[in-house]
Scaffold this active site. Structure first.
Site, PDB file in Angstrom:
ATOM      1  N   THR A   1      56.910 -37.183   6.651  1.00 18.09           N
ATOM      2  CA  THR A   1      56.782 -37.497   5.232  1.00 18.09           C
ATOM      3  C   THR A   1      55.313 -37.586   4.872  1.00 18.09           C
ATOM      4  OG1 THR A   1      58.874 -38.707   5.183  1.00 18.09           O
ATOM      5  CG2 THR A   1      57.331 -39.148   3.404  1.00 18.09           C
TER       6      THR A   1
ATOM      7  N   PHE B   1      52.527 -38.934   2.322  1.00 17.80           N
ATOM      8  CA  PHE B   1      52.281 -39.987   1.344  1.00 17.80           C
ATOM      9  C   PHE B   1      50.933 -39.742   0.677  1.00 17.80           C
ATOM     10  CE2 PHE B   1      55.193 -41.712   4.402  1.00 17.80           C
ATOM     11  CZ  PHE B   1      56.005 -42.611   3.714  1.00 17.80           C
TER      12      PHE B   1
END
Length: 425
Positions: free
Chosen positions: A301, A303
């Protein structure tokens, strides 16, 4: 306080005797003149090519302005142009206090210690004592990303993405770390929309490998389970593995992964399991029934780190720039925009389209069919270049000619940490 009279014929023969006690100044006046050097990219760029190039040039010129055109007050002790070795957009013009007359009285108390640069320093740049907002509860992957982005920070949990944005805007937090895309689940559309709605700037990025675990209360076995709860993306990322485990259970979506673990612990649910991190299991007293249950080990992921003010782009390390643009005449301009980057050999790393909420549908007259409806979109683009580079400035100057709206969301350092498949802690 009694004023000191200048010498006169009446007092020349009388030596000056200081009063028995000195009245120390009760307050030291320090004036901080804030000079913002941030670009005015809040809504759009200038209305002309020259305006845009001038705005872009600010970013590049600030990189070397201190060497090429030193300030006339740079040699003055009352002027501070850098703090802790970092050039900032804050110039501290100290208002000097009128010096007291010299005195030979050795018994007079020493003056109060003067303020130093340390007393006037901003928050540390590497995370120490920074307040960082994230969405979720302790144990969430966003909390881990905040710790990776700003080690030793004070993590502030928020129940919604928008609350994290507002926490920074209202000075409750100094930064926000929010997910923007996942290698398996794709873009987090909500945060793309919030980037446009709010006035924060992207100042960095961090990539976090995701390692999912199946958690339950102590003593619970797999055959006891009738339900699995977690964030929708976590459920989709573990679908195949849950099937291989022989679990004929109901999948229910909740706001975040760690929140699912907290919910099971708080309600003593012995027929329910959560998909969350190993840290969440430790925090909420759960057992790990299955470790590493993500369908693909290449689960990462990305960010973004958000702040109230942008950072000054540089050229001594890889930078990435994020923009958003739109056009009144629809999506036909997309090819021209992309060619502006291709012509200058600038690589694009992300293209995302989102509906234009203020104008979702455009009507087009057609003599044969009557009126046709075209959907309107905003385009988000990430490209590998710093706004301090001339080629990036020229590319966006050309993009501005083809678009009716253009905003730079941030120009920030790329996350260059070596990638490795997700693994347990």
């Amino acid at each position: 306080m009694q004023a000191l009279l200048p010498p006169s014929p009446n007092n020349l023969l009388k030596p000056y005797i200081p009063p028995p006690s000195r009245v120390a100044p009760t307050r030291l006046s320090v004036q901080c003149a804030y000079r913002s050097e941030s670009l005015n990219f809040h809504n759009s760029v200038g209305s002309s090519r020259s305006d845009w190039q001038s705005s872009c040039a600010i970013l590049a010129s600030k990189v070397v302005s201190s060497q090429e055109q030193p300030d006339e007050k740079s040699g003055s002790a009352d002027h501070v142009a850098a703090v802790n070795g970092h050039k900032t957009s804050v110039d501290l013009d100290l208002v000097p206090i009128e010096k007291l007359s010299p005195s030979d009285d050795k018994s007079a108390s020493p003056p109060a210690k003067a303020l130093t640069i340390t007393d006037l320093s901003p928050a540390p740049m590497h995370g120490a004592q920074l307040r960082v907002a994230y969405q979720g509860v302790p144990g969430a992957y966003s909390e881990a990303a905040a710790g990776k982005a700003y080690p030793n920070c004070e993590a502030i949990p928020c129940d919604q993405f928008e609350v994290a944005f507002q926490a920074v805007e209202l000075w409750i937090a100094d930064r926000a770390v929010l997910p923007i895309e996942n290698s398996l689940g794709g873009s987090i559309h909500r945060n793309y929309d919030l980037l446009l709605r709010h006035r924060l700037h992207i100042v960095g990025e961090v990539q976090l490998p995701v390692h999912h675990c199946l958690l339950a209360l102590p003593g619970v076995r797999l055959d006891y389970l009738t339900r699995v709860i977690s964030h929708p993306q976590a459920l989709s990322q573990c679908e195949l593995t849950l099937t291989k485990l022989g679990l004929n259970v109901t999948r229910e979506a909740v706001d975040d992964t760690a929140g699912a673990a907290e919910y099971i612990a708080a309600n003593n649910l012995r027929d329910t399991a959560a998909i969350a991190s190993a840290r969440a299991a430790d925090l909420y007293g759960l057992n790990i029934l299955a470790d590493g249950i993500q369908d693909d080990s290449s689960n990462v992921t990305r960010f973004v780190m958000l702040a109230r003010e942008p950072i000054i782009p540089r050229t001594d390390r890889p930078f990435k720039t994020s923009i958003v643009f739109a056009h009144d005449k629809g999506t036909s301009v997309l090819f021209k925009v992309l060619s502006a980057f291709a012509f200058r050999n600038i690589s694009l790393t992300k293209i995302e389209s989102r509906p234009h909420r203020n104008r979702p549908i455009r009507l087009v007259n057609d003599s044969n069919e009557g009126t046709a409806k075209h959907f309107e979109y905003l385009f988000y683009v990430d490209f590998d270049a710093s706004m301090a580079e001339v080629r990036a400035q020229n590319a966006l100057a050309e993009v501005q000619e083809f678009t009716s709206f253009l905003r730079v969301l941030g120009s920030y350092p790329m996350d260059m940490t070596p990638w490795c498949p997700s693994r347990g802690e």
